[in-house]
Motif scaffolding. Structure first.
Motif, PDB file in Angstrom:
ATOM      1  N   LYS A 100      41.984  46.475  43.706  1.00  0.00           N
ATOM      2  CA  LYS A 100      43.065  45.503  43.822  1.00  0.00           C
ATOM      3  C   LYS A 100      42.533  44.155  43.329  1.00  0.00           C
ATOM      4  O   LYS A 100      41.336  43.894  43.395  1.00  0.00           O
ATOM      5  N   LYS A 139      35.589  42.762  50.126  1.00  0.00           N
ATOM      6  CA  LYS A 139      36.847  42.657  50.873  1.00  0.00           C
ATOM      7  C   LYS A 139      37.428  41.260  50.727  1.00  0.00           C
ATOM      8  O   LYS A 139      36.692  40.277  50.688  1.00  0.00           O
ATOM      9  N   THR A 144      41.057  43.797  53.300  1.00  0.00           N
ATOM     10  CA  THR A 144      41.358  44.881  52.360  1.00  0.00           C
ATOM     11  C   THR A 144      40.222  45.017  51.351  1.00  0.00           C
ATOM     12  O   THR A 144      39.761  44.022  50.788  1.00  0.00           O
TER      13      THR A 144
END
Length: 158
Positions: A100, A139, A144
């Motif tokens: 991501k 993270k 996340t």
């Protein structure tokens, strides 16, 4: 083997800063911060700012790589300092998976302290270069995982 001395977080942060100033200028440019360190794990933080941001507004690939590099390498330094050893280390391979976009500050976590300690001790005992793959997770502020890395650490005790 008993540790020769306790190593403080402040001392390791100073070593990281000096490494950036005198040996690896890109470290100084990205300004990684030592959040925590122990025999089991290390956490490194890099702020998302103009220096570390790409054209999409997320953390640049190079800055993420610096964080992964520091997370694996600082533990090798930690054990060398703790046991009074002089080491030479490098990364033999680097694998990255970007899950991501990292659009906030990022923390890098390496929980393979036991594996790195064993690697340093094995290199000391055998007197030759030893290699081991270590895993690092990046993270964002929400916790996340934005990227995962697999780096092959190569250590030789001088």
């Amino acid at each position: 083997m008993q540790p020769v001395k306790e190593i403080s977080k402040a001392k390791m942060q100073r070593m990281l800063w000096m490494l950036g100033i005198f040996k690896i200028p890109l470290l100084a440019f990205c300004r990684p911060k030592l959040v925590s360190i122990s025999e089991k794990e290390v956490t490194i933080g890099i702020h998302l700012r103009r220096r570390t941001r790409n054209h999409l507004g997320s953390m640049y690939f190079g800055a993420l790589s610096v964080g992964a590099d520091v997370s694996g390498g600082i533990l090798a330094f930690y054990f060398a300092e703790r046991y009074g050893l002089k080491i030479s280390f490098a990364f033999k391979s680097f694998e990255a998976q970007f899950h991501k976009r990292a659009e906030t500050d990022v923390t890098f976590h390496c929980t393979e302290g036991d594996k790195i300690k064993d690697l340093v001790m094995k290199a000391k005992d055998l007197g030759e270069r030893q290699n081991e793959k270590v895993e690092i997770f990046a993270k964002d502020k929400s916790g996340t995982i934005v990227a995962s890395f697999l780096l092959e650490l190569s250590v030789k005790v001088k």
